[in-house]
Design a protein around this motif. Structure first.
Motif, PDB file in Angstrom:
ATOM      1  N   SER A 163      16.375   6.944 -72.623  1.00 44.99           N
ATOM      2  CA  SER A 163      16.453   5.532 -73.029  1.00 44.99           C
ATOM      3  C   SER A 163      17.756   5.230 -73.752  1.00 44.99           C
ATOM      4  N   ARG A 164      18.425   6.287 -74.256  1.00 45.40           N
ATOM      5  CA  ARG A 164      19.707   6.137 -74.929  1.00 45.40           C
ATOM      6  C   ARG A 164      20.873   6.380 -73.971  1.00 45.40           C
ATOM      7  N   ASP A 165      20.595   6.306 -72.677  1.00 38.85           N
ATOM      8  CA  ASP A 165      21.619   6.431 -71.630  1.00 38.85           C
ATOM      9  C   ASP A 165      22.226   7.835 -71.568  1.00 38.85           C
ATOM     10  N   VAL A 166      21.404   8.841 -71.743  1.00 34.57           N
ATOM     11  CA  VAL A 166      21.850  10.232 -71.677  1.00 34.57           C
ATOM     12  C   VAL A 166      21.405  10.845 -70.352  1.00 34.57           C
ATOM     13  N   VAL A 167      22.302  11.598 -69.708  1.00 34.97           N
ATOM     14  CA  VAL A 167      21.926  12.375 -68.526  1.00 34.97           C
ATOM     15  C   VAL A 167      21.390  13.714 -69.005  1.00 34.97           C
ATOM     16  N   ALA A 184      11.209  19.667 -64.263  1.00 29.83           N
ATOM     17  CA  ALA A 184      10.329  18.921 -63.359  1.00 29.83           C
ATOM     18  C   ALA A 184       9.957  17.541 -63.885  1.00 29.83           C
ATOM     19  N   LEU A 185      10.389  17.194 -65.089  1.00 30.07           N
ATOM     20  CA  LEU A 185      10.049  15.883 -65.643  1.00 30.07           C
ATOM     21  C   LEU A 185      10.808  14.768 -64.927  1.00 30.07           C
ATOM     22  N   PRO A 186      10.236  13.563 -64.882  1.00 25.27           N
ATOM     23  CA  PRO A 186      10.902  12.439 -64.207  1.00 25.27           C
ATOM     24  C   PRO A 186      12.270  12.133 -64.817  1.00 25.27           C
ATOM     25  N   GLY A 187      13.233  11.883 -63.939  1.00 25.15           N
ATOM     26  CA  GLY A 187      14.563  11.479 -64.374  1.00 25.15           C
ATOM     27  C   GLY A 187      15.473  12.612 -64.773  1.00 25.15           C
ATOM     28  N   VAL A 188      14.944  13.842 -64.855  1.00 29.54           N
ATOM     29  CA  VAL A 188      15.757  14.996 -65.227  1.00 29.54           C
ATOM     30  C   VAL A 188      16.410  15.574 -63.975  1.00 29.54           C
ATOM     31  N   VAL A 189      17.674  15.970 -64.088  1.00 28.40           N
ATOM     32  CA  VAL A 189      18.377  16.592 -62.964  1.00 28.40           C
ATOM     33  C   VAL A 189      18.018  18.071 -62.947  1.00 28.40           C
ATOM     34  N   ALA A 190      17.150  18.466 -62.014  1.00 31.56           N
ATOM     35  CA  ALA A 190      16.709  19.852 -61.878  1.00 31.56           C
ATOM     36  C   ALA A 190      17.701  20.615 -61.010  1.00 31.56           C
ATOM     37  N   VAL A 191      18.209  21.738 -61.529  1.00 30.90           N
ATOM     38  CA  VAL A 191      19.310  22.443 -60.865  1.00 30.90           C
ATOM     39  C   VAL A 191      18.876  23.829 -60.399  1.00 30.90           C
ATOM     40  N   ALA A 192      19.145  24.125 -59.126  1.00 29.39           N
ATOM     41  CA  ALA A 192      18.924  25.446 -58.550  1.00 29.39           C
ATOM     42  C   ALA A 192      20.264  26.174 -58.458  1.00 29.39           C
ATOM     43  N   ALA A 193      20.211  27.462 -58.111  1.00 30.63           N
ATOM     44  CA  ALA A 193      21.425  28.274 -58.057  1.00 30.63           C
ATOM     45  C   ALA A 193      21.752  28.696 -56.633  1.00 30.63           C
ATOM     46  N   VAL A 194      23.060  28.789 -56.356  1.00 35.21           N
ATOM     47  CA  VAL A 194      23.548  29.359 -55.095  1.00 35.21           C
ATOM     48  C   VAL A 194      24.509  30.498 -55.412  1.00 35.21           C
ATOM     49  N   ASP A 255      31.984   3.256 -67.578  1.00 36.50           N
ATOM     50  CA  ASP A 255      31.204   2.023 -67.455  1.00 36.50           C
ATOM     51  C   ASP A 255      29.885   2.236 -66.725  1.00 36.50           C
ATOM     52  N   LEU A 256      29.696   3.395 -66.099  1.00 32.46           N
ATOM     53  CA  LEU A 256      28.461   3.644 -65.348  1.00 32.46           C
ATOM     54  C   LEU A 256      27.356   4.101 -66.279  1.00 32.46           C
ATOM     55  N   THR A 257      26.133   3.670 -65.980  1.00 29.89           N
ATOM     56  CA  THR A 257      24.972   4.137 -66.745  1.00 29.89           C
ATOM     57  C   THR A 257      24.650   5.579 -66.359  1.00 29.89           C
ATOM     58  N   ALA A 258      23.777   6.192 -67.130  1.00 31.58           N
ATOM     59  CA  ALA A 258      23.335   7.549 -66.808  1.00 31.58           C
ATOM     60  C   ALA A 258      22.739   7.600 -65.397  1.00 31.58           C
ATOM     61  N   GLY A 259      21.932   6.595 -65.060  1.00 28.42           N
ATOM     62  CA  GLY A 259      21.334   6.559 -63.727  1.00 28.42           C
ATOM     63  C   GLY A 259      22.368   6.433 -62.630  1.00 28.42           C
ATOM     64  N   GLN A 260      23.403   5.655 -62.866  1.00 26.98           N
ATOM     65  CA  GLN A 260      24.462   5.483 -61.868  1.00 26.98           C
ATOM     66  C   GLN A 260      25.312   6.741 -61.738  1.00 26.98           C
ATOM     67  N   ILE A 261      25.458   7.484 -62.832  1.00 27.32           N
ATOM     68  CA  ILE A 261      26.152   8.772 -62.760  1.00 27.32           C
ATOM     69  C   ILE A 261      25.344   9.743 -61.904  1.00 27.32           C
ATOM     70  N   GLY A 302      25.014   1.142 -57.523  1.00 26.03           N
ATOM     71  CA  GLY A 302      23.566   1.218 -57.407  1.00 26.03           C
ATOM     72  C   GLY A 302      22.886   0.658 -58.646  1.00 26.03           C
ATOM     73  N   PRO A 303      21.555   0.643 -58.665  1.00 25.42           N
ATOM     74  CA  PRO A 303      20.810   0.104 -59.810  1.00 25.42           C
ATOM     75  C   PRO A 303      21.113   0.876 -61.091  1.00 25.42           C
ATOM     76  N   LYS A 304      21.010   0.211 -62.219  1.00 25.39           N
ATOM     77  CA  LYS A 304      21.305   0.851 -63.492  1.00 25.39           C
ATOM     78  C   LYS A 304      20.389   2.033 -63.778  1.00 25.39           C
ATOM     79  N   GLN A 305      19.135   1.947 -63.342  1.00 32.13           N
ATOM     80  CA  GLN A 305      18.195   3.023 -63.636  1.00 32.13           C
ATOM     81  C   GLN A 305      18.427   4.249 -62.782  1.00 32.13           C
ATOM     82  N   GLY A 306      19.215   4.132 -61.723  1.00 34.22           N
ATOM     83  CA  GLY A 306      19.515   5.274 -60.883  1.00 34.22           C
ATOM     84  C   GLY A 306      18.434   5.579 -59.869  1.00 34.22           C
ATOM     85  N   PRO A 307      18.630   6.635 -59.067  1.00 31.10           N
ATOM     86  CA  PRO A 307      17.721   6.920 -57.956  1.00 31.10           C
ATOM     87  C   PRO A 307      16.505   7.756 -58.301  1.00 31.10           C
ATOM     88  N   LEU A 308      16.502   8.429 -59.444  1.00 32.19           N
ATOM     89  CA  LEU A 308      15.384   9.326 -59.739  1.00 32.19           C
ATOM     90  C   LEU A 308      14.179   8.575 -60.266  1.00 32.19           C
TER      91      LEU A 308
END
Length: 428
Positions: A163-167, A184-194, A255-261, A302-308
């Protein structure tokens, strides 16, 4: 802690082992952004600010363990993550040691207890809130904690940061199972390894991955080894690299929101040489994160809230007022009610007219002697009010994955991209 490591013999060997920088063509990336002006919070075991590779990179931070100093790290994990994000090298002109992918970003150390599922959930949840309040625009969570399920204290802390615009970027996990919480929580960027071949690491958790990044045989600072360096495997490292990419983006696009990033991160990802995959892929999500492409690709905001997907109960800044869609829907309901009332009125009038006609006919028939011929009878009109066509709602084909849709033409069951754009499948 989502990392296993082996010590490296010397600092010189470290520079040659930083294959992710070569894969990402870091020198070219840094011509566009080095992460200047961005604070990345590392919620971890602390960050050892005395390490030569991190000189001048570590902010005061805060300790939530009671030991007192967030710039000390007896475990080494948090320091390793900091080096991958914002290391500046060591020796003359920084020619040796570890260089992070965002070498001009600053590190906010948040020292917490993150031992696997035995750590203090409350401490790192408080650390997340603190990081958001201190102005961090990226929070790195190279940890897992089954106690951070939706609705938990930790989940609410992450929602607060969002809510404070943090990724918020978190590790998928290293046990070849499904993606752990908090990733696995909503809006969190879950990262796998290669690995070095950019193929999925066999121990990386799957299903719910958003993007992937290098996480195998990765050289990093480790204050617990004699040389001060180690090479490690784990989604911890891949998470740090994605946090660094987010820092590069936040510096380039303030200028981009966390969601747009996040939108830019996802849209620029690619499967690269992992042919035959479709989004969302179980192991790679939307692909391998690519900093150079993310920084330069022509991608609508894209929308301010982003795609997640957003947390349940999350509200917009205008939560006190109905959205345009809600207002339109409300008006439609009112309109439908008025229409129904009008129909009832017409039906009532028509019924009254028919009743009067029948009464008139009966009186006339009685007056004429009750004749049964057509001359005295009331013809049956057969007329009825036409029924309105029933409104129907057709569910769009396929469910969304993390709130994001696969692009048109992809042979995926969830094939629909509202923005009709998808990244190319090559390049960095």
């Amino acid at each position: 802690m989502l990392l296993t490591s082996q010590p490296l013999a010397s600092a010189d060997e470290v520079r040659d082992s930083q294959w992710p920088l070569s894969v990402y063509d870091a020198e070219k990336v840094w011509r566009t952004s080095k992460g200047a002006g961005v604070t990345v919070a590392i919620v971890d075991t602390g960050v050892d600010s005395s390490q030569p590779d991190l000189t001048g990179q570590v902010l005061p931070g805060r300790d939530f363990t009671g030991s007192g100093n967030p710039q000390k790290d007896s475990v080494g994990h948090g320091t390793s993550m900091a080096s991958l994000i914002a290391g500046r090298g060591s020796g003359p002109n920084g020619e040796s040691g570890v260089i992070g992918l965002a070498p001009k970003a600053k590190i906010l150390p948040i020292k917490v207890d993150i031992s696997r599922d035995g750590g203090d959930t409350a401490s790192w949840a408080a650390g997340v809130r603190y990081a958001a309040d201190q102005g961090a625009s990226v929070i790195n969570l190279s940890l897992d904690d089954s106690s951070s399920y939706p609705g938990s204290k930790a989940a609410r802390a992450i929602e607060y940061a969002q809510s404070r615009d943090v990724v918020v970027v978190a590790a998928a996990g290293n046990d070849a199972g499904t993606v752990n919480y908090p990733a696995a929580l909503p809006g969190v960027v879950a990262v796998a390894a290669v690995d070095k071949n950019l193929t999925p690491w066999s121990k990386s958790n799957t299903g719910g991955v958003i993007v992937a990044a290098p996480g195998v045989d990765v050289a990093q600072v480790d204050p617990t080894t004699s040389s001060g360096y180690a090479v490690a495997d784990g989604t911890s490292g891949s998470t740090a690299y994605v946090s660094a990419i987010v820092a590069l983006l936040r510096s380039k696009y303030p200028d981009l929101t966390a969601g747009q990033i996040i939108n830019r991160l996802i849209k620029s990802a690619s499967f690269l040489n992992n042919t035959g995959r479709t989004v969302p892929d179980k192991e790679l999500g939307y692909g391998i994160a690519r900093p150079g492409t993310a920084l330069t690709m022509d991608i609508p905001k894209g929308p301010k809230q982003g795609p997640l997907a957003q947390p349940a109960g999350s509200t917009s800044t205008n939560s006190g007022a109905a959205s345009g869609d809600e207002r339109n829907s409300s008006q439609a309901i009112k309109g439908k009610g008025s229409s129904s009332g009008g129909i009832l009125l017409v039906v009532g009038i028509a019924a009254a007219v028919i009743a009067v006609g029948i009464l008139f006919a009966l009186l006339r028939k009685r007056r004429n002697g009750g004749g049964s011929g057509s001359e005295g009878g009331m013809p049956h009109t057969g007329a009825v009010l036409p029924s309105e066509p029933s409104a129907s709602y057709r569910q769009p084909s396929g469910a969304t994955y993390g709130g994001y849709h696969a692009p048109p033409g992809q042979p995926s069951p969830d094939a629909h991209d509202p923005q009709a754009q998808w990244p190319p499948q090559q390049g960095q």
